[in-house]
Design an enzyme around this catalytic site. Structure first.
Site, PDB file in Angstrom:
ATOM      1  N   HIS A  47      39.584  32.768  36.471  1.00  0.00           N
ATOM      2  CA  HIS A  47      39.524  34.190  36.137  1.00  0.00           C
ATOM      3  C   HIS A  47      38.442  34.474  35.095  1.00  0.00           C
ATOM      4  O   HIS A  47      37.391  35.021  35.402  1.00  0.00           O
ATOM      5  CB  HIS A  47      40.900  34.656  35.650  1.00  0.00           C
ATOM      6  CG  HIS A  47      40.985  36.134  35.416  1.00  0.00           C
ATOM      7  ND1 HIS A  47      42.004  36.701  34.701  1.00  0.00           N
ATOM      8  CD2 HIS A  47      40.172  37.153  35.780  1.00  0.00           C
ATOM      9  CE1 HIS A  47      41.821  38.012  34.652  1.00  0.00           C
ATOM     10  NE2 HIS A  47      40.714  38.316  35.296  1.00  0.00           N
ATOM     11  N   ASN A  89      43.096  38.200  40.005  1.00  0.00           N
ATOM     12  CA  ASN A  89      43.525  39.126  38.954  1.00  0.00           C
ATOM     13  C   ASN A  89      44.732  39.977  39.318  1.00  0.00           C
ATOM     14  O   ASN A  89      45.705  40.033  38.574  1.00  0.00           O
ATOM     15  CB  ASN A  89      42.372  40.061  38.561  1.00  0.00           C
ATOM     16  CG  ASN A  89      42.759  40.983  37.412  1.00  0.00           C
ATOM     17  OD1 ASN A  89      42.824  40.570  36.257  1.00  0.00           O
ATOM     18  ND2 ASN A  89      43.043  42.240  37.717  1.00  0.00           N
TER      19      ASN A  89
END
Length: 895
Positions: A553, A749
């Site tokens: 991420h 996400n």
């Protein structure tokens, strides 16, 4: 905008000298310094007094011939969006000097060979509602002026305004609308005017003659001079290392190493120019106000007011202190039912009395006026998997399924060598041979095949964090409330296409006078081995969760994208077609990264306080960047091939044959990848018609060069950087960047709350050692008497769990003004009929992909995306409603 010197001569002629500021290599700091390798440019225009245009709607024309007197009456409309600052100043509006516009011609004066004089006009306020203010006026534009190529804007208000667009009506060729969507600084702060080019895109070599100087000097201004502390209203794009995560002036414990450079390679961030710390000159001081980002990178007013962004700021300032004040930081959940209470009963926080928090956290904060007026309750929405199946997290099948279709589906690798062996120095870290032996594996798969057959048939796969984590074990074990092992997790691909976990190996290197310790845990029905397996899974999940947040991420999307954005604004003009192609994919990223440095990845921030590596968290991401990150492997097909999850096959869909046919992340991702690549190809072909145009495009080449040598300068000498010579090179590079900012970011996400909101499924930290590591430890006795309590003590504490759950709820949410891939067309794309037609094809394809994904999720044969209690894989469905939906692919990394 330009420094202007006006000298009046005897014949009443003004000589206007447009000079760039001296460049900083001569010892003078100035925003208009040109590159030091080029000579200064001077332009002189001769015009009579009053010929610079009009003020207050009265144009004073230069004496011209009868033929030149022909003109058109143009109506000018300016739209200013009312933002948090309150909009334009009423007193300034009444004086008629609120906004000054200058029209810039695309053509040179045929007589002088110089740029034509601009036409100036003040616009007058005509209407206002709750959202916008309209300004209008009329001007006469001589026919000799030619085509308008740009406008200059001067904001005479004492504060900034948000300029939405400017429209010019009345030209023979039709109306001209210039989309601005930008903050305009007050001339009191900076006398330089803002430039906005029309929506026609030009390669540098095709720039109209009258705009060449403006195109070049606008980029010079955006680069700045590398000196001074940046002001909030500025638009300077420059680079710096990550030296602002620590706070050594507050405490020695908050000192952090600088990331970026030979010792700790890292991408670069945006330079803010803040002063250095008193106790550590290598570190930059923390800021009491918002961290600088170039003004155009800031959130829109809608975005800033939306609960998912403003809540992030308020979480750090209001909610987190309340949590820390009321919840004991070290206490575990005593029983699993207390975890369920977070979703059913909620947490009563007496210190939580700020009524504004209920508006900021509508999914979390509930009012309970029946108990006490004004008291607020923290209660979480039940995550989708738990809502469907309370015990989903216990299942080994679900453990394997989420490795392919969960929060971190991009780390699984094919086993190609046996036996498994560490590459670390055995003198430091102990025996390199894995404890997962052939005998252990064949005991688990004996009904199907031998280990040699499994490897040959590509049925053996691994999550391997062994060599990455092992060097950190000793350091992290010195910290309170956490522990660490190197780990390997082996999976077997079953006949129905699902993954069955076979074994988990946990390793501790030699330390504290003790020899290396390693042990293998396997699924088992016996109570002792079953609970040890569950504990081992908790450790592996903590490792995978940490890697997901820090690498998959933060590093691969947020962090590595920032240099692309900085370089684009420094070297690609706003009228460059590639700038306009990339612009929506860079929206808000620098702002969310700056906010992350304030409270998420900073010293003692959410990551450090709640994840296994704690103070070494971001340093660990630097190690991954140094040893693993490659630009070329950020492309989805290349990543799949590199991990052994696919091979090239021209006869297969997408040109790839997947190792696991039912791999939801790969299957859906390749649909998106192909659609993006086709759109990028069509767009590039529209503007680059000559094979040599890519290599001769000086702006494009400067952009790519600076990404490699400055933005990612610690890796500038790596051989894997793609060259940029052909259209195909450009397509591959742009498609990779677009995929990272859209598809890859969405996949890692927007499922965070669904999959990690119930934290036993994705614990962020393992706080206790495996009880078998030292049977003389009291933990062994506790484990034998109350294995459930031993697992709860290993899980995050109550404060850690609630903190992370709150943040994940915010980060998983779509803003009301989210722009989804292929849904919103950029103004410059819409104005070009060819590009507009190609975009409509792209948009239509994404709608088709939505239907394909829905069909796959309804197919009961695809067991990694369907089944009783199973959440369908929708993270790569292109579109979404606002809020926490577990689907939707925005253009950019906007949260």
């Amino acid at each position: 905008m330009l420094r202007t010197q006006i000298n009046q001569s005897k014949n009443n002629i003004f000589q206007v000298s447009k000079k760039p500021w001296p460049c900083n290599v001569h010892g003078i700091s100035a925003p208009w310094a040109l590159a030091s390798s080029r000579p200064l440019i001077q332009r002189k225009l001769k015009v009579k007094r009053g010929s610079v245009g009009c003020r207050n709607n009265n144009i004073k024309a230069v004496a011209v011939t009868q033929a030149e007197k022909k003109s058109v009456k143009v109506r000018v409309t300016v739209t200013v969006q009312l933002a948090g600052s309150g909009g334009p100043d009423d007193k300034t509006d009444l004086n008629g000097k609120s906004i000054l516009l200058e029209l810039v011609s695309s053509d040179l004066d045929p007589k002088t060979g110089q740029e034509k004089e601009t036409i100036k006009v003040h616009v007058q306020k005509t209407a206002q509602n709750q959202e916008e203010v309209k300004y209008e006026t009329e001007i006469e534009v001589p026919s000799r002026f030619g085509e308008v190529g740009a406008i200059l804007v001067e904001n005479e208000n004492p504060k900034e305004i948000y300029l939405k667009d400017v429209a010019l009506h009345g030209f023979i060729t039709g109306s001209l609308r210039i989309s601005c969507n930008s903050w305009i600084h007050s001339k009191d702060d900076n006398p330089s005017k803002r430039v906005f080019f029309t929506q026609k895109s030009y390669l540098p070599s095709e720039t109209p003659e009258g705009l060449k100087w403006l195109r070049e000097e606008e980029l010079v201004q955006l680069r700045g001079n590398g000196h001074g502390e940046r002001k909030s209203y500025e638009r300077i794009y420059d680079y710096d290392v990550y030296n602002d995560l620590g706070d050594p002036d507050s405490s020695d414990d908050l000192k952090r190493p600088v990331l970026g450079g030979k010792e700790n390679p890292y991408p670069r961030r945006c330079r803010t120019g803040r002063p250095r710390c008193d106790t550590d000159p290598a570190s930059e001081k923390r800021s009491n106000s918002s961290v600088y980002v170039p003004r155009d990178e800031a959130f829109s007013d809608v975005k800033d007011q939306a609960f998912n962004t403003k809540a992030l700021y308020s979480y750090f300032r209001k909610l987190l202190p309340s949590l820390r004040a009321y919840i004991d930081g070290s206490n575990e959940f005593p029983v699993f039912s207390r975890i369920d209470d977070l979703f059913n009963e909620g947490v009563n926080l007496p210190s939580l009395k700020d009524s504004s928090l209920r508006t900021l956290f509508p999914r979390l904060i509930k009012a309970i006026s029946d108990i006490k007026q004004g008291l607020l309750l923290l209660r979480f929405e039940t995550p989708s998997p738990m809502d469907r199946d309370r015990f989903f997290w216990l299942s080994d099948e679900e453990f394997g399924r989420q490795t392919l279709a969960g929060l971190n589906p991009c780390c699984l690798q094919l086993v190609t060598e046996w036996p498994l062996k560490s590459k670390l120095d055995p003198k430091v870290f102990g025996t390199p041979e894995s404890a997962i032996t052939t005998e252990i594996v064949e005991r688990e798969i004996r009904d199907f095949c031998t280990i040699d057959e499994a490897i040959k048939q590509k049925k053996l796969l691994i999550l391997d964090y062994h060599d990455l984590l092992l060097p950190f074990v000793e350091q992290i074990r010195q910290l309170e409330g956490t522990t660490l092992y190197g780990s390997r997790t082996l999976f077997f691909l079953t006949i129905d296409g699902t993954l069955r976990p076979l074994a988990i190996e946990l390793t501790r290197p030699p330390m504290d006078g003790k020899p290396q310790w390693k042990q293998v845990f396997t699924p088992c029905s016996h109570s002792t081995d079953l609970w040890l397996w569950r504990l081992a899974k908790a450790h592996v999940l903590a490792h995978d969760t940490g890697y997901h947040q820090l690498v998959s991420h933060w590093l691969r999307t947020h962090c590595c994208t920032e240099p692309y954005i900085i370089a684009a604004n420094r070297h690609l003009s706003a009228m460059h077609p590639i700038h306009r192609l990339l612009h929506p994919h860079f929206r808000y990223t620098m702002e969310i990264n700056a906010r992350s440095r304030e409270g998420l990845i900073n010293a003692d921030g959410t990551i450090e306080s709640s994840f296994t590596p704690q103070k070494y968290s971001i340093l660990l991401s630097s190690v991954v960047y140094d040893k693993q990150w490659q630009f070329d492997l950020q492309a989805l097909p290349a990543d799949l091939i590199h991990r052994g999850m696919a091979v090239k096959d021209p006869n297969a869909p997408h040109g790839l044959r997947l190792t696991i046919e039912d791999y939801p992340y790969a299957n859906d991702g390749l649909l998106l990848w192909d659609a993006i690549k086709q759109w990028v190809t069509d767009y590039v072909n529209r503007y680059y018609t000559d094979p040599n145009q890519v290599e001769s495009d000086k702006e494009l080449q400067a952009w790519w060069e600076e990404i490699r040598t400055v933005g990612h300068g610690d890796k500038k000498d790596e051989p894997w950087w793609p060259v940029l010579k052909t259209k195909q090179d450009l397509v591959e590079i742009i498609t990779t960047i677009v995929w990272v900012t859209s598809g890859h970011h969405a996949a890692v996400n927007f499922g965070q709350y669904n999959y990690a909101g119930y934290f036993p499924n994705r614990p962020t930290i393992a706080r206790t050692n495996m009880p078998t590591e030292d049977p003389s430890d009291p933990e062994w006795e506790l484990f034998m008497k109350k294995p459930e309590l031993a697992l709860l003590r290993c899980f995050p504490s109550q404060l850690q769990a609630i903190t992370v759950m709150s943040v994940l709820d915010i980060l998983s949410s779509h803003s009301p003004d989210e722009e989804y891939l292929g849904q919103t067309i950029e103004p410059s794309w819409e104005d070009d009929p060819i590009v507009k037609a190609k975009f409509e094809v792209f948009s239509g394809r994404l709608k088709e992909i939505e239907g394909i994904i829905d069909g796959r999720n309804a197919d009961r044969k695809l067991r990694n995306r369907s089944g009783a209690g199973v959440v369908p894989y929708e993270l790569l469905k292109p579109f979404s409603e606002p809020g926490v939906t577990g689907q939707g692919v925005p253009y950019s990394i906007s949260i």
